[in-house]
Write an enzyme that holds these catalytic residues in place. Structure first.
Site, PDB file in Angstrom:
ATOM      1  N   SER A 144      14.423   3.051 -16.179  1.00  0.00           N
ATOM      2  CA  SER A 144      15.582   3.565 -15.457  1.00  0.00           C
ATOM      3  C   SER A 144      16.675   3.900 -16.457  1.00  0.00           C
ATOM      4  CB  SER A 144      16.090   2.498 -14.475  1.00  0.00           C
ATOM      5  OG  SER A 144      17.376   2.814 -13.972  1.00  0.00           O
ATOM      6  N   TYR A 157      18.377  -6.166 -12.615  1.00  0.00           N
ATOM      7  CA  TYR A 157      17.673  -4.884 -12.604  1.00  0.00           C
ATOM      8  C   TYR A 157      17.815  -4.211 -13.961  1.00  0.00           C
ATOM      9  CZ  TYR A 157      16.365  -0.140 -11.234  1.00  0.00           C
ATOM     10  OH  TYR A 157      15.773   1.096 -11.156  1.00  0.00           O
TER      11      TYR A 157
END
Length: 274
Positions: A144, A157
């Site tokens: 990401s 995350y």
């Protein structure tokens, strides 16, 4: 012989929705065998049906990537029947700070690391020596943009995706000359997971458009596929300037993550940080 531009046997984890489902649709064609895994039976069935309608042969695996024994057995059985040309480790979840920007629920953070990082390692570990012995194939790990510069409201995350990025970097160096390795760092992509992200989502694109960018990058054997450029460039800049300057830039991305069912249960029974 197969190539990254024309893989014939493809495995995609997290194929139930989002980027995983879009990649399955993008690669589905006559003469291709797709191994598609996910944990949402209804959504996975939709992806499988679409891939079969496009002419692909599909083998589905309904399990969570945290089920390491089931994952490993399924991947190796698939590889025995259809030696894997392209392995896409895509399964992932997201969680964030609680109300009032209080700490994440510890159990939610641990679960996220189990899925995003340990699941990726388990996926690769099941097949990497087989691919290495054949001296061909391509491994793709979906990270990401939060793995390039941390998002302040998504601590675990961000950490998990940074770890996936560095894991992929290490694999690429280790496997050089035998197996290709690509790390993908997408920005905001429309999906059920991103719909739980309440906050700015600049330059959000559809999952199908993201899949097209990823597929082209894989065909070119790129080490890193990061998009969109209007976010990638400031992130690279943020890594070069003093932290206070970069932190000011990130302040414009404040967000809340609506809990999924597991997070809601964990919040009901937990208190956040230990």
């Amino acid at each position: 012989m197969t190539s990254s531009a024309d893989p014939r046997s493809i495995v995609i984890t997290g194929a139930s929705s989002g980027i995983g489902a879009a990649l399955a649709r993008a690669y589905a064609a006559p003469g291709r065998v797709l191994g598609l895994t996910g944990r949402d039976a209804a959504r996975l069935a939709d992806t499988v049906a679409a891939a079969r309608a496009a002419g692909a042969e599909v083998v589905e695996g309904l399990f969570d990537v945290r089920e390491t024994a089931a994952l490993t057995a399924w991947l190796q059985a698939f590889d025995e029947a259809h030696p894997v040309d392209l392995l896409v480790s895509n399964a992932g979840v997201v969680t964030g700070l609680q109300a009032g920007r209080s700490a994440e629920v510890t159990e939610s953070a641990f679960r996220l690391v189990d899925v995003n990082l340990k699941g990726a390692i388990a996926t690769v570990s099941a097949l990497v020596e087989r691919m290495r012995a054949r001296r061909r194939g391509h491994i793709v790990l979906v990270s990401s943009l939060a793995g390039l510069y941390a998002h302040p409201d998504l601590p675990s995350y961000s950490a998990s995706k940074a770890a996936v990025r560095f894991y992929g970097d290490a694999l690429r160096q280790w496997l050089k000359g035998s197996v290709e390795v690509t790390v993908v760092c997408p920005g905001f992509v429309t999906s059920p997971m991103s719909s739980r992200h309440i906050g700015p989502k600049p330059f959000e694109i559809s999952a199908d458009k993201a899949a097209g960018l990823i597929r082209r990058g894989i065909a070119r054997r790129k080490a890193l596929i990061a998009f969109p450029w209007p976010l990638v460039l400031p992130i690279w800049f943020a890594n070069l300037v003093p932290a206070r300057v970069a932190d000011f830039f990130m302040g414009g991305f404040a967000a809340e993550i609506e809990p999924d069912a597991e997070t809601a249960r964990e919040r009901a029974g937990g208190t956040g940080a230990p």
